[in-house]
Design a protein around this motif. Structure first.
Motif, short mmCIF file in Angstrom:
data_model
loop_
_atom_site.label_atom_id
_atom_site.label_comp_id
_atom_site.label_asym_id
_atom_site.label_seq_id
_atom_site.Cartn_x
_atom_site.Cartn_y
_atom_site.Cartn_z
N ALA A 1 0.84 -1.20 0.00
CA ALA A 1 0.00 0.00 0.00
C ALA A 1 0.87 1.25 0.00
O ALA A 1 2.01 1.24 0.50
N SER A 2 0.35 2.34 -0.56
CA SER A 2 1.07 3.60 -0.57
C SER A 2 1.18 4.15 0.86
O SER A 2 0.19 4.20 1.59
N SER A 3 2.37 4.55 1.23
CA SER A 3 2.57 5.14 2.56
C SER A 3 2.81 6.64 2.48
O SER A 3 2.80 7.33 3.50
N GLY A 4 3.00 7.17 1.26
CA GLY A 4 3.38 8.57 1.13
C GLY A 4 2.22 9.54 1.02
O GLY A 4 2.36 10.71 1.39
N ASP A 5 1.07 9.08 0.52
CA ASP A 5 -0.06 9.99 0.32
C ASP A 5 -0.45 10.71 1.61
O ASP A 5 -0.74 11.91 1.60
N LEU A 6 -0.46 9.98 2.71
CA LEU A 6 -0.86 10.55 3.99
C LEU A 6 0.13 11.58 4.50
O LEU A 6 -0.20 12.42 5.33
N MET A 7 1.36 11.53 3.99
CA MET A 7 2.41 12.42 4.48
C MET A 7 2.52 13.72 3.71
O MET A 7 3.20 14.65 4.17
N VAL A 8 1.88 13.83 2.56
CA VAL A 8 2.13 14.97 1.66
C VAL A 8 1.82 16.30 2.33
O VAL A 8 2.67 17.21 2.37
N PHE A 9 0.61 16.48 2.82
CA PHE A 9 0.25 17.78 3.38
C PHE A 9 1.01 18.10 4.67
O PHE A 9 1.42 19.25 4.86
N ARG B 1 -12.21 17.42 -6.77
CA ARG B 1 -12.97 17.09 -7.99
C ARG B 1 -13.12 15.58 -8.14
O ARG B 1 -14.18 15.08 -8.47
N ARG B 2 -12.01 14.85 -7.94
CA ARG B 2 -12.07 13.39 -8.02
C ARG B 2 -10.84 12.82 -7.31
O ARG B 2 -9.77 13.42 -7.34
N PRO B 3 -11.02 11.66 -6.67
CA PRO B 3 -9.89 11.06 -5.95
C PRO B 3 -8.77 10.67 -6.92
O PRO B 3 -9.03 10.18 -8.02
N LEU B 4 -7.55 10.88 -6.49
CA LEU B 4 -6.40 10.44 -7.28
C LEU B 4 -6.14 8.96 -7.01
O LEU B 4 -6.47 8.45 -5.95
N PRO B 5 -5.57 8.25 -7.97
CA PRO B 5 -5.19 6.85 -7.72
C PRO B 5 -4.21 6.78 -6.55
O PRO B 5 -3.47 7.73 -6.27
N GLU B 6 -4.22 5.65 -5.86
CA GLU B 6 -3.35 5.50 -4.69
C GLU B 6 -1.89 5.74 -5.07
O GLU B 6 -1.38 5.22 -6.06
N GLY B 7 -1.23 6.56 -4.26
CA GLY B 7 0.18 6.87 -4.49
C GLY B 7 0.43 8.09 -5.35
O GLY B 7 1.55 8.62 -5.37
N TRP B 8 -0.59 8.56 -6.05
CA TRP B 8 -0.39 9.67 -6.98
C TRP B 8 -0.22 11.02 -6.30
O TRP B 8 0.46 11.90 -6.82
N ARG B 9 -0.85 11.19 -5.14
CA ARG B 9 -0.66 12.47 -4.44
C ARG B 9 0.80 12.67 -4.11
O ARG B 9 1.36 13.75 -4.33
#
Length: 252
Positions: free
Chosen positions: A113-121, A186-194
């Motif tokens: 699973a992507s671990s980075g999306d949650l860290m971006v902001f 607008r729409r969810p990004l695919p997992e990991g894309w953020r």
């Protein structure tokens, strides 16, 4: 404003840069905790902890190594003695080193699973606060730009007007964060894309802004060490997007 900026508390004088750096880490981590509490996380607490350890180790090593490579001529005769090898650091090296540390840790744990999306902001919040500290440090921090006659140029204390590149970075991070937030409304990004979009956007900015920084490219390199690291990082994300596009085409 007089640079560097310090906070005087009676006889005690505290550098604002150090205070903002501590605040950046603290608020960034608290914001991450807040987001994780509101999100269904596919990664367990134990695995998250090990991923943080891998990230921290990779970021520490990456930031120091790339910081040293930025001035290769000083490696044989470090200014200030052996401490020079432990004090040089750069955010680009920290981000890329942290990425390597995370990916190696996840591979060892079997986490997909992507671990980075949650860290971006949280990372954006921490970097904005940290770069504000860099700005207040003035010439001591070394993140200022080259001389310029533009009306928003800043004198950091030596009578020379320079690009406030640390403020440019703050502005870019805010724009990048806002763009990601609006996109996902607008729409969810695919997992990991953020995380991918954040990294690609930041690396592209650093690749370009280094051209108006006073660090010269080593003879024969063409670009500085930081710029080459940015090129490598952008190449990696370009490869990821190409791989995903190929998979999508083959599946359809």
């Amino acid at each position: 404003m007089t640079y560097p900026v310090h906070l005087a508390l009676g006889p005690l004088v505290l550098p604002v840069h150090m205070l903002l750096e501590v605040l950046a880490y603290s608020l960034g981590y608290r914001y991450y905790q807040h987001l994780r509490a509101r999100t269904t996380d596919r990664i367990s607490d134990e695995h998250r902890l090990w991923i943080f350890v891998g990230c921290a180790a990779g970021a520490l090593l990456g930031s120091r190594v790339l910081g040293l490579l930025e001035h290769p001529a000083l490696l044989a005769h470090p200014p200030g003695g052996w401490l020079y090898y432990f004090t040089n650091k750069t955010i680009v090296g920290g981000l890329l080193g942290g990425l390597v540390g995370v990916e190696l840790t996840k591979k060892h744990l079997g986490v997909t699973a992507s671990s980075g999306d949650l860290m971006v902001f949280p990372i954006i919040v921490a970097m904005v606060i940290g770069r504000l500290g860099c700005h207040f440090a003035g010439l001591e921090d070394g993140t200022f730009g080259t001389t310029t006659a533009l009306p928003w140029a800043i004198d950091f204390g030596d009578g020379v007007l320079r690009h406030p590149t640390n403020l440019y970075e703050i502005g870019w991070l805010l724009v990048l964060g806002l763009a990601l937030w609006l996109t996902e409304r607008r729409r969810p990004l695919p997992e990991g894309w953020r995380f991918r979009l954040f990294m690609a956007g930041y690396l592209l900015f650093r690749l370009l802004v280094e051209f108006i920084k006073p660090t010269p490219a080593p003879s024969g390199w063409g670009l500085t060490a930081i710029q080459w690291a940015c090129v490598a990082g952008l190449g990696y994300y370009g490869w990821l997007w190409g791989r995903d596009s190929t998979k999508t085409i083959l599946q359809n």
